[in-house]
Design a protein around this motif. Sequence first.
Motif, mmCIF file in Angstrom:
data_model
loop_
_atom_site.group_PDB
_atom_site.id
_atom_site.type_symbol
_atom_site.label_atom_id
_atom_site.label_comp_id
_atom_site.label_asym_id
_atom_site.label_seq_id
_atom_site.Cartn_x
_atom_site.Cartn_y
_atom_site.Cartn_z
ATOM 1 N N GLY A 102 10.351 -37.363 24.311
ATOM 2 C CA GLY A 102 11.089 -35.521 23.854
ATOM 3 C C GLY A 102 12.372 -35.944 23.689
ATOM 4 O O GLY A 102 13.144 -35.220 23.233
ATOM 5 N N THR A 103 13.105 -36.959 22.990
ATOM 6 C CA THR A 103 14.482 -37.273 22.701
ATOM 7 C C THR A 103 14.286 -36.634 21.545
ATOM 8 O O THR A 103 13.880 -37.096 20.249
ATOM 9 C CB THR A 103 14.892 -39.081 22.676
ATOM 10 N N LEU A 104 15.084 -36.126 21.303
ATOM 11 C CA LEU A 104 15.550 -35.818 19.733
ATOM 12 C C LEU A 104 16.332 -36.522 19.140
ATOM 13 O O LEU A 104 17.521 -37.140 19.877
ATOM 14 C CB LEU A 104 16.878 -34.518 19.669
ATOM 15 N N ILE A 105 16.255 -36.879 17.358
ATOM 16 C CA ILE A 105 16.683 -37.743 16.809
ATOM 17 C C ILE A 105 16.690 -37.515 15.350
ATOM 18 O O ILE A 105 16.601 -36.961 14.890
ATOM 19 C CB ILE A 105 15.576 -39.184 16.313
ATOM 20 N N PHE A 106 18.782 -38.408 15.527
ATOM 21 C CA PHE A 106 19.286 -37.462 14.071
ATOM 22 C C PHE A 106 19.545 -38.900 13.692
ATOM 23 O O PHE A 106 20.328 -40.139 13.906
ATOM 24 C CB PHE A 106 20.734 -36.662 15.013
ATOM 25 N N VAL A 107 19.575 -38.957 12.095
ATOM 26 C CA VAL A 107 19.722 -39.876 11.684
ATOM 27 C C VAL A 107 20.447 -39.576 10.259
ATOM 28 O O VAL A 107 20.339 -38.992 9.295
ATOM 29 C CB VAL A 107 18.544 -40.197 10.561
ATOM 30 N N ASP A 108 22.249 -40.488 10.714
ATOM 31 C CA ASP A 108 22.961 -40.548 9.248
ATOM 32 C C ASP A 108 22.673 -41.718 8.276
ATOM 33 O O ASP A 108 23.078 -42.639 8.816
ATOM 34 C CB ASP A 108 24.306 -39.831 9.628
ATOM 35 N N PRO A 109 22.439 -41.296 7.062
ATOM 36 C CA PRO A 109 21.838 -43.297 6.616
ATOM 37 C C PRO A 109 23.410 -43.187 5.870
ATOM 38 O O PRO A 109 23.428 -43.356 4.695
ATOM 39 C CB PRO A 109 20.559 -42.774 5.486
ATOM 40 N N ILE A 110 24.106 -43.686 6.498
ATOM 41 C CA ILE A 110 25.628 -44.510 5.911
ATOM 42 C C ILE A 110 25.332 -45.245 5.567
ATOM 43 O O ILE A 110 25.580 -46.683 6.010
ATOM 44 C CB ILE A 110 26.663 -44.313 7.104
ATOM 45 N N MET A 111 25.821 -44.839 3.889
ATOM 46 C CA MET A 111 25.638 -46.443 2.947
ATOM 47 C C MET A 111 26.778 -46.062 1.466
ATOM 48 O O MET A 111 26.642 -46.909 0.733
ATOM 49 C CB MET A 111 24.560 -46.700 2.884
ATOM 50 N N ALA A 112 26.458 -45.480 1.256
ATOM 51 C CA ALA A 112 27.086 -44.681 -0.248
ATOM 52 C C ALA A 112 27.990 -43.360 -0.060
ATOM 53 O O ALA A 112 27.646 -42.713 0.670
ATOM 54 C CB ALA A 112 25.677 -44.951 -0.877
ATOM 55 N N ASP A 113 28.780 -44.129 -1.487
ATOM 56 C CA ASP A 113 28.729 -41.913 -1.725
ATOM 57 C C ASP A 113 29.858 -42.160 -3.479
ATOM 58 O O ASP A 113 29.749 -43.113 -3.253
ATOM 59 C CB ASP A 113 30.349 -41.712 -0.711
ATOM 60 N N ALA A 114 30.329 -40.285 -3.329
ATOM 61 C CA ALA A 114 30.905 -40.987 -5.055
ATOM 62 C C ALA A 114 30.140 -41.096 -5.705
ATOM 63 O O ALA A 114 30.262 -42.521 -7.447
ATOM 64 C CB ALA A 114 31.983 -41.042 -5.376
ATOM 65 N N GLY A 115 28.758 -41.983 -6.405
ATOM 66 C CA GLY A 115 27.528 -42.742 -6.669
ATOM 67 C C GLY A 115 27.550 -44.012 -7.075
ATOM 68 O O GLY A 115 26.376 -44.496 -7.340
ATOM 69 N N LYS A 116 27.829 -44.078 -5.249
ATOM 70 C CA LYS A 116 27.800 -45.951 -5.385
ATOM 71 C C LYS A 116 27.958 -46.392 -3.733
ATOM 72 O O LYS A 116 28.263 -45.583 -2.720
ATOM 73 C CB LYS A 116 29.217 -46.317 -6.122
ATOM 74 N N LEU A 117 26.930 -47.413 -3.716
ATOM 75 C CA LEU A 117 27.341 -47.759 -1.945
ATOM 76 C C LEU A 117 28.191 -48.152 -1.838
ATOM 77 O O LEU A 117 29.216 -49.440 -2.554
ATOM 78 C CB LEU A 117 26.030 -49.348 -2.928
ATOM 79 N N TYR A 118 28.941 -48.486 -0.421
ATOM 80 C CA TYR A 118 30.146 -48.640 -0.128
ATOM 81 C C TYR A 118 30.163 -50.183 0.246
ATOM 82 O O TYR A 118 29.327 -50.702 -0.574
ATOM 83 C CB TYR A 118 29.875 -48.816 0.946
ATOM 84 N N ASN A 119 30.747 -50.542 -0.288
ATOM 85 C CA ASN A 119 31.712 -52.687 -0.256
ATOM 86 C C ASN A 119 30.404 -52.969 0.614
ATOM 87 O O ASN A 119 30.254 -52.639 2.212
ATOM 88 C CB ASN A 119 32.992 -52.734 0.633
#
Length: 272
Positions: A102-119
């Motif tokens: 019954g646990t709610l799962i929230f996912v923020d797929p942190i990896m990129a912005d402004a058209g490119k992947l993060y360092n």
Amino acid sequence: MSRQKILLINDMAGYGKVATAAMLPVLSYMGHPTFNLPTALVSNTLDYGKFEILDTTDYIAATLPVWKELGFSFDAISTGFIASGRQARLVAAYCKDQAQRGTLIFVDPIMADAGKLYNGMGPSTITSMKEMLSVADLAFPNYTEACYLTSTPYCKEGVSSDKAMWLIDELRKEGSKSVLITSITVDGQTSVAGYSHKDDEHFLLPYDEIPVSFPGTGDIFSAVCIGNLLNGDTLKSSARKAMDAVYRLIDRNKDTTDRNRGIAIERCLNLI
């Protein structure tokens, strides 16, 4: 106000208010007992260009059995930065098991912005984040991340409303029940595009931008949105409240000299 226990599975930066360091104060301030399981220890925000990351997968693998033995449980889990494929599989399996309880799962797929992947991010990161989407009640990628997760070309000028809704539905095919795409330009207007599975509703929420950038604003958005959802608000209302809070926070801090540190959130919790 309900008090629902939430676990943050995200990285912890030693220097800078991002990820866990940004989300924990917000959710605690909103009345939710908040706990954390670090996916990595990061020397500083990646915006400085040079950093050190310690992958904590072995620590997670050793911690989860202890928590199981002690009977720890959570009403919600929020995941962010995932350090490796092995870690993604481990965290996804834990989230899947908790979701069945019954646990709610929230996912923020942190990896990129402004058209490119993060360092430091690469193709394996995309695969890991798709693994996380498969167990999500709600995913909130930004537009760049949505493009990577759906193998869709990034368009700097933005997209039509039809294309925004198509992107949302492609992300739903990866397993997420509800979706919010942040920082997406739709028909010339910067917006948040969403779909709520509870209401079976697609929606667009336009907003005005302040022309300064801080790391961690996406984390703050996620935290405020999650906090309001746990307090019983609809997804559309929660997203709008999160957008308004981030706008106020950026406006309050826009003259900060070193914006790479993120927003000093503890000084501004009254704006949430």
